[in-house]
Design an enzyme around this catalytic site. Structure first.
Site, PDB file in Angstrom:
ATOM      1  CB  SER A   3      -0.923   0.012   1.197  1.00 57.36           C
ATOM      2  OG  SER A   3      -1.442   1.359   1.462  1.00 57.36           O
TER       3      SER A   3
ATOM      4  CE1 TYR B 191      -4.628  -2.021   4.630  1.00 52.90           C
ATOM      5  CE2 TYR B 191      -3.395   0.027   4.413  1.00 52.90           C
ATOM      6  CZ  TYR B 191      -4.082  -1.228   3.886  1.00 52.90           C
ATOM      7  OH  TYR B 191      -4.369  -1.314   2.565  1.00 52.90           O
TER       8      TYR B 191
END
Length: 257
Positions: free
Chosen positions: A139, A152
């Site tokens: 990401s 995350y």
């Protein structure tokens, strides 16, 4: 970029980015193994549809990516794994002092630990076949951070680091390991974040997308699952044989800021 004769295992692939990647790999000629934690008729029907449309073998295998043994069993049940795409992921947004410990553990397990287990199981198969590609879907949050996404961000940074280690350990073999770092891609995961963000900022959907979700994405456009799939296909091609241990950002300029 023909991948005919290769078998690709894509985790978390019955929707969103994972499904888009599986479809593009199938278009390139790879046999594909779809995966999620459910075992519904529609999961198997989805695999059958992909196989029929693209003239490849496509299967669906249930495996819970929060369970290490399930991750390894997925690779064993696949039989062959020339291409491993670690895509499975979940998200939760909260201040770190209010972050539920069990949610933290689950995010780390699914977003990071699963990639360790699948990679450890897949590398011997790649070595036996004499060729392999590991593509980890990280990401933009594997390269930078945002508030309220501690688990995350930690997991995705970990995935990027592990990718580099795998690349170094396989550097003198015909195996590569790379991480793709998307910004915002319009998927069910992103869609699910929109209502809560609308409430938090008291904004319309359009305002949230432009002024909150894409505020750090200079293009002001979501990436597409097809673009994600195309990037993965490229990394699996011969043209990318000397690309290993790096990240490719598909983020509309996010990490250029």
């Amino acid at each position: 970029m023909s991948l005919k004769g290769k078998t690709a295992v894509v985790t978390g692939s019955n929707s969103g980015i994972g499904l888009g990647i599986a479809i593009e790999l199938a278009k390139a000629g790879a046999d594909v193994v779809l995966n999620s934690f459910t075992d519904r008729d529609e999961d198997h029907a989805l695999a059958e549809k992909i196989g029929t449309e693209h003239g490849v073998t496509a299967r669906y295998i249930k495996a819970d990516m929060s369970v290490g043994d399930d991750c390894r069993a997925l690779i064993e049940q696949a039989g062959r794994c020339d291409i491993l795409v670690n895509n499975a992921g979940i998200q939760h947004v909260a201040p770190i002092d209010q972050f539920p410990p069990e949610t933290w553990d689950r995010i780390i397990a699914i977003n990071m630990n699963s990639a360790y287990h699948t990679t450890a199981a897949a590398l011997p198969k790649m070595r036996e076949a004499g060729w392999g590609r590991v593509v980890n879907i990280a990401s933009a949050h594997g390269l930078t951070a945002s508030p309220f996404k501690s688990a995350y961000v930690a997991a995705k940074h970990g995935v990027v680091g592990m990718t580099k280690v795998v690349a170094l350990e396989t550097a003198q073999e015909p195996i590569t390991a790379n991480a793709v770092c998307p910004g915002y891609v319009l998927t069910p995961l992103v869609e699910a974040q929109i209502p809560d963000t609308m409430k938090e900022y008291d904004m319309s959907r359009e305002e949230v997308i432009k002024n909150v979700m894409l505020v750090r994405q200079p293009s002001k456009e979501f990436a597409t699952v097809e673009q994600m799939g195309g990037t993965v296909v490229f990394l699996c091609s011969d043209a990318a044989a000397q690309i290993t241990g790096t990240t490719i950002s598909v983020d509309g300029g996010w990490t250029a800021l």
